[in-house]
Design a protein around this motif. Structure first.
Motif, PDB file in Angstrom:
ATOM      1  N   ARG A  84       1.766   6.318 -16.239  1.00  0.00           N
ATOM      2  CA  ARG A  84       0.519   5.699 -15.800  1.00  0.00           C
ATOM      3  C   ARG A  84      -0.259   5.233 -17.028  1.00  0.00           C
ATOM      4  O   ARG A  84      -0.599   6.028 -17.895  1.00  0.00           O
ATOM      5  CB  ARG A  84      -0.288   6.682 -14.977  1.00  0.00           C
ATOM      6  N   LYS A  85      -0.525   3.947 -17.090  1.00  0.00           N
ATOM      7  CA  LYS A  85      -1.245   3.350 -18.216  1.00  0.00           C
ATOM      8  C   LYS A  85      -2.704   3.169 -17.813  1.00  0.00           C
ATOM      9  O   LYS A  85      -2.997   2.607 -16.755  1.00  0.00           O
ATOM     10  CB  LYS A  85      -0.633   1.997 -18.587  1.00  0.00           C
TER      11      LYS A  85
ATOM     12  N   ALA B 217       8.152  11.011 -10.704  1.00  0.00           N
ATOM     13  CA  ALA B 217       7.840  10.596  -9.343  1.00  0.00           C
ATOM     14  C   ALA B 217       8.743  11.327  -8.348  1.00  0.00           C
ATOM     15  O   ALA B 217       9.746  11.941  -8.733  1.00  0.00           O
ATOM     16  CB  ALA B 217       8.023   9.086  -9.205  1.00  0.00           C
ATOM     17  N   GLU B 218       8.394  11.249  -7.070  1.00  0.00           N
ATOM     18  CA  GLU B 218       9.211  11.858  -6.022  1.00  0.00           C
ATOM     19  C   GLU B 218      10.629  11.305  -6.028  1.00  0.00           C
ATOM     20  O   GLU B 218      11.563  11.969  -5.617  1.00  0.00           O
ATOM     21  CB  GLU B 218       8.542  11.664  -4.655  1.00  0.00           C
ATOM     22  N   SER B 219      10.817  10.089  -6.548  1.00  0.00           N
ATOM     23  CA  SER B 219      12.138   9.464  -6.640  1.00  0.00           C
ATOM     24  C   SER B 219      12.982  10.078  -7.759  1.00  0.00           C
ATOM     25  O   SER B 219      14.189   9.859  -7.826  1.00  0.00           O
ATOM     26  CB  SER B 219      11.982   7.970  -6.924  1.00  0.00           C
ATOM     27  N   GLY B 220      12.328  10.803  -8.674  1.00  0.00           N
ATOM     28  CA  GLY B 220      13.011  11.356  -9.834  1.00  0.00           C
ATOM     29  C   GLY B 220      12.837  10.497 -11.079  1.00  0.00           C
ATOM     30  O   GLY B 220      13.151  10.921 -12.185  1.00  0.00           O
TER      31      GLY B 220
ATOM     32  N   GLU C 229      12.893   2.906 -15.847  1.00  0.00           N
ATOM     33  CA  GLU C 229      14.259   3.018 -15.314  1.00  0.00           C
ATOM     34  C   GLU C 229      14.641   1.850 -14.420  1.00  0.00           C
ATOM     35  O   GLU C 229      15.801   1.489 -14.319  1.00  0.00           O
ATOM     36  CB  GLU C 229      14.458   4.331 -14.526  1.00  0.00           C
ATOM     37  N   ILE C 230      13.659   1.278 -13.768  1.00  0.00           N
ATOM     38  CA  ILE C 230      13.938   0.156 -12.855  1.00  0.00           C
ATOM     39  C   ILE C 230      13.287  -1.148 -13.335  1.00  0.00           C
ATOM     40  O   ILE C 230      13.240  -2.127 -12.603  1.00  0.00           O
ATOM     41  CB  ILE C 230      13.551   0.490 -11.403  1.00  0.00           C
ATOM     42  N   SER C 231      12.769  -1.148 -14.555  1.00  0.00           N
ATOM     43  CA  SER C 231      12.184  -2.336 -15.210  1.00  0.00           C
ATOM     44  C   SER C 231      11.082  -2.996 -14.393  1.00  0.00           C
ATOM     45  O   SER C 231      10.965  -4.219 -14.361  1.00  0.00           O
ATOM     46  CB  SER C 231      13.280  -3.364 -15.532  1.00  0.00           C
ATOM     47  N   LEU C 232      10.255  -2.172 -13.742  1.00  0.00           N
ATOM     48  CA  LEU C 232       9.145  -2.684 -12.942  1.00  0.00           C
ATOM     49  C   LEU C 232       7.828  -2.076 -13.399  1.00  0.00           C
ATOM     50  O   LEU C 232       7.800  -1.028 -14.035  1.00  0.00           O
ATOM     51  CB  LEU C 232       9.351  -2.351 -11.457  1.00  0.00           C
TER      52      LEU C 232
ATOM     53  N   LEU D  37       0.883  -1.161   0.000  1.00  0.00           N
ATOM     54  CA  LEU D  37       0.000   0.000   0.000  1.00  0.00           C
ATOM     55  C   LEU D  37       0.923   1.214   0.000  1.00  0.00           C
ATOM     56  O   LEU D  37       1.732   1.385   0.917  1.00  0.00           O
ATOM     57  CB  LEU D  37      -0.905   0.002   1.236  1.00  0.00           C
ATOM     58  N   CYS D  38       0.838   2.022  -1.052  1.00  0.00           N
ATOM     59  CA  CYS D  38       1.721   3.178  -1.195  1.00  0.00           C
ATOM     60  C   CYS D  38       0.968   4.442  -0.792  1.00  0.00           C
ATOM     61  O   CYS D  38      -0.115   4.726  -1.307  1.00  0.00           O
ATOM     62  CB  CYS D  38       2.229   3.296  -2.622  1.00  0.00           C
ATOM     63  N   TYR D  39       1.573   5.208   0.119  1.00  0.00           N
ATOM     64  CA  TYR D  39       0.977   6.433   0.635  1.00  0.00           C
ATOM     65  C   TYR D  39       1.650   7.685   0.091  1.00  0.00           C
ATOM     66  O   TYR D  39       1.473   8.766   0.644  1.00  0.00           O
ATOM     67  CB  TYR D  39       1.035   6.437   2.164  1.00  0.00           C
ATOM     68  N   CYS D  40       2.421   7.576  -1.014  1.00  0.00           N
ATOM     69  CA  CYS D  40       3.063   8.773  -1.571  1.00  0.00           C
ATOM     70  C   CYS D  40       1.983   9.711  -2.124  1.00  0.00           C
ATOM     71  O   CYS D  40       0.863   9.290  -2.428  1.00  0.00           O
ATOM     72  CB  CYS D  40       4.099   8.415  -2.629  1.00  0.00           C
ATOM     73  N   SER D  41       2.325  10.968  -2.264  1.00  0.00           N
ATOM     74  CA  SER D  41       1.362  11.980  -2.729  1.00  0.00           C
ATOM     75  C   SER D  41       0.811  11.661  -4.104  1.00  0.00           C
ATOM     76  O   SER D  41      -0.388  11.821  -4.350  1.00  0.00           O
ATOM     77  CB  SER D  41       2.022  13.355  -2.748  1.00  0.00           C
ATOM     78  N   ASP D  42       1.669  11.209  -5.036  1.00  0.00           N
ATOM     79  CA  ASP D  42       1.198  10.872  -6.385  1.00  0.00           C
ATOM     80  C   ASP D  42       0.148   9.768  -6.346  1.00  0.00           C
ATOM     81  O   ASP D  42      -0.884   9.853  -7.020  1.00  0.00           O
ATOM     82  CB  ASP D  42       2.356  10.416  -7.274  1.00  0.00           C
TER      83      ASP D  42
END
Length: 133
Positions: free
Chosen positions: A74-75, A66-69, A90-93, A27-32
Motif C-alpha cells: 500500500r503506497k 493479501a487473502e490471495s497470498g 506479482e501480477i504487475s497491476l 468496488l472491493c469488499y475484501c476484509s483488507d
C-alpha cells in the motif's frame, strides 16, 4: 498518444498520472480493503503497474499479504497518510484509489467479494459481480 488522468492525495503533496482507461473499475469488499478504507468497500481503479508515474511528492509503502497470498504494498502520502494506490508486483497491476482521481472519473463496473459486505451494506444490484461468474 495514450490519454492520462491525474490523481492526488488528500493534502496535494503527492500527484501522479496513470491511464485514463483502466483495466477495470471495481468496488472491493475484501476484509483488507474494508480496514484500509474504513468503509464497506474500496474504489479500486485497476491499471498496469508500469502505467503509474509519480509527478510530485514522496510515497511510503506498507506491504501486507493479501487473502490471495500475493504481496500488496500500500503506497501512501508521507505527509497526510492518504492511500494513493496498492502495488501488486506479482501480477504487475496497481489498484489506484479511485477516489483520488478527479470527481466523477471513477465509475464502478463490478463488485468484488460482495459476499464479504457487511449485513447492513446495501449493494447496487445494477453493478455485476467481478470477476463475472
Amino acid at each position: 498518444m495514450v490519454d492520462k488522468v491525474t490523481g492526488s492525495c488528500l493534502c496535494g503533496a503527492v500527484e501522479f498520472e496513470t491511464l485514463a482507461e483502466p483495466i477495470a473499475q471495481i468496488l472491493c469488499y475484501c476484509s483488507d480493503c474494508q480496514v484500509v478504507s474504513g468503509a464497506p468497500s474500496y474504489a479500486a481503479y485497476i491499471v498496469p503497474l508500469d502505467s503509474i508515474e509519480l509527478t510530485k511528492g514522496e510515497l511510503a509503502g506498507f506491504p501486507v499479504t493479501a487473502e490471495s497470498g500475493n504481496t500488496n504494498t500500500r503506497k501512501f502520502c508521507t505527509r497526510c497518510g492518504s492511500r494513493v494506490f496498492a502495488e501488486l508486483k506479482e501480477i504487475s497491476l496497481a489498484s489506484v484509489n479511485g477516489m483520488s482521481l478527479p470527481r466523477g472519473h471513477f465509475q464502478p463496473e463490478g463488485l468484488h467479494r460482495k459476499q464479504n459486505a457487511p449485513d447492513w451494506c446495501l449493494l447496487d444490484e445494477r453493478v455485476p459481480d467481478f470477476p463475472p461468474e
